[in-house]
Design an enzyme around this catalytic site. Structure first.
Site, PDB file in Angstrom:
ATOM      1  CG  LEU A 185      42.594  79.585  40.708  1.00 56.12           C
ATOM      2  CD1 LEU A 185      41.969  78.949  41.942  1.00 56.12           C
ATOM      3  CD2 LEU A 185      43.380  80.826  41.103  1.00 56.12           C
ATOM      4  CB  SER A 225      48.488  76.643  37.470  1.00 62.19           C
ATOM      5  OG  SER A 225      48.357  77.939  37.965  1.00 62.19           O
ATOM      6  CD  GLN A 226      44.609  76.223  43.423  1.00 60.70           C
ATOM      7  OE1 GLN A 226      44.459  77.409  43.682  1.00 60.70           O
ATOM      8  NE2 GLN A 226      43.591  75.390  43.337  1.00 60.70           N
ATOM      9  CG  ASP A 244      52.895  82.223  33.728  1.00 58.71           C
ATOM     10  OD1 ASP A 244      52.820  81.017  33.441  1.00 58.71           O
ATOM     11  OD2 ASP A 244      52.096  82.785  34.507  1.00 58.71           O
ATOM     12  CG  HIS A 291      49.143  80.825  33.874  1.00 60.34           C
ATOM     13  ND1 HIS A 291      50.248  80.223  34.458  1.00 60.34           N
ATOM     14  CD2 HIS A 291      48.073  80.348  34.555  1.00 60.34           C
ATOM     15  CE1 HIS A 291      49.859  79.449  35.459  1.00 60.34           C
ATOM     16  NE2 HIS A 291      48.550  79.493  35.531  1.00 60.34           N
TER      17      HIS A 291
END
Ligand code: NAG
Ligand code: NAG
Ligand code: NAG
Length: 292
Positions: free
Chosen positions: A35, A101-102, A218, A273
């Site tokens: 994202l 991630s996403q 994260d 993250h």
């Protein structure tokens, strides 16, 4: 690329070159971003891979970058699948898939929907594999007027499902709304029954290895255990992967994969993250060995 001079001097590589066989022996690596980011954020990863495995073809798919990454998940999956297929077709020995991630959810959907795919290792780098439920900067950026307790109101309906983060928003206090209205994660995880689940499971299980990477510092993936398929129960207590219903029922193959010994878990603390793809310690200890 070989220069003509080098080709003339070495007839064997020329033959390999013409038949499209990878001469350095490393399978291509396909990267799917997360994202609000894009290929730019993976330049460091690109360097790391080529430092330890010189000549590896690394393709960061340049689609749905930055703000476009908020587009609906199924739309993105459709877009990514074209490039994914194209790269795979040119790789007779298969590829590896590294998704951040996403992107880790996009990749799971790609794997579930591609019969005959040739992905060996699927690396899920800090992905909300069991969903997301947390007050983070990302949530604030997308829905400034909402918090985790209220965002289900906007997410769990037809309009909300057109925003990517709503597609994997998993509010443990509104389970029935999630099951009813979520059009992405609930299908991918088999939380809601559907006709394709068996085929998706079979396709997903073609991978040889699933590598799950994440950790407690994260700051975005919430709970962070979602990167390892753990998630909150209705009391916001963590239920680990093995006790999740989708695991026990083996809805998408996770239990089978684990029984096969093909789930590798990597946990690191001290990594924020947006550092996962650029941290050399993480690369050396969790990623390098799978990319051969
Ligand atoms: C996304 O953002 C990066 C960095 O801000 C920028 O360099 C890149 O061109 C953007 N990509 C697109 C497709 O707009
Ligand atoms: C939640 O906590 C309450 C009180 O501690 C307990 O009675 C209940 O069984 C818990 N629910 C779950 C799903 O664990
Ligand atoms: C990189 O990873 C190591 C090991 O997990 C961690 O201790 C360190 O803080 C990380 N560094 C950055 C900049 O994320």
């Amino acid at each position: 690329m070989k220069t003509p001079q080098m080709i003339r001097d070495s007839p064997v590589p020329l033959l390999l070159l013409l038949t499209g066989v990878c001469i350095n022996g490393y399978k291509p690596v396909i990267i799917v971003h997360g994202l609000f980011d894009g290929p730019k954020e993976f330049q460091t990863m690109f360097r790391y891979i080529n430092k330890v495995h010189p000549g590896t073809e690394v393709k960061v798919i340049d689609l749905y970058d930055n703000l476009s990454s908020l587009k609906p998940m199924w739309m993105q999956v459709q877009g990514f699948s074209k490039d994914f297929d194209d790269i795979m077709q040119k790789a007779p020995d298969g590829v590896h898939l590294l998704c951040f991630s996403q992107g880790g959810l996009i990749c799971r959907a790609l794997l579930s929907m591609a019969p005959g795919h040739k992905v060996h290792t699927f690396i899920s780098l800090s992905s909300p594999q069991a969903g997301q439920y947390g007050n983070t900067d990302y949530l604030k950026r997308v829905f400034p007027d909402f918090v985790k307790k209220t965002v289900f109101r906007i997410c769990y309906n037809r309009v909300g499902q057109k925003v990517s983060i709503c597609d994997y928003w998993n509010d443990p206090h509104h389970r029935s709304r999630y099951l009813q209205s979520n059009s992405f994660l609930a299908l991918l995880n088999g939380d809601r029954r559907h006709g394709k689940i068996k085929a998706w499971r079979e396709n997903f299980l073609r991978i040889k290895k699933l590598v799950l990477i994440g950790g407690p510092d994260d700051g975005v993936i919430t709970p962070w255990q979602s990167s390892h398929f753990g998630f909150y129960d209705s009391n916001e207590t963590i239920v680990e992967m093995r006790n999740q219903e989708f695991y026990r029922k083996d809805t998408f193959g996770l239990k089978t994969l684990n029984a096969r010994g093909d789930v590798s878990m990597c946990i690191h603390s001290g990594v924020k993250h947006i550092q996962w793809h650029s941290n050399y310690t993480v690369f050396r200890s969790c990623i390098e060995k799978w990319l051969t």
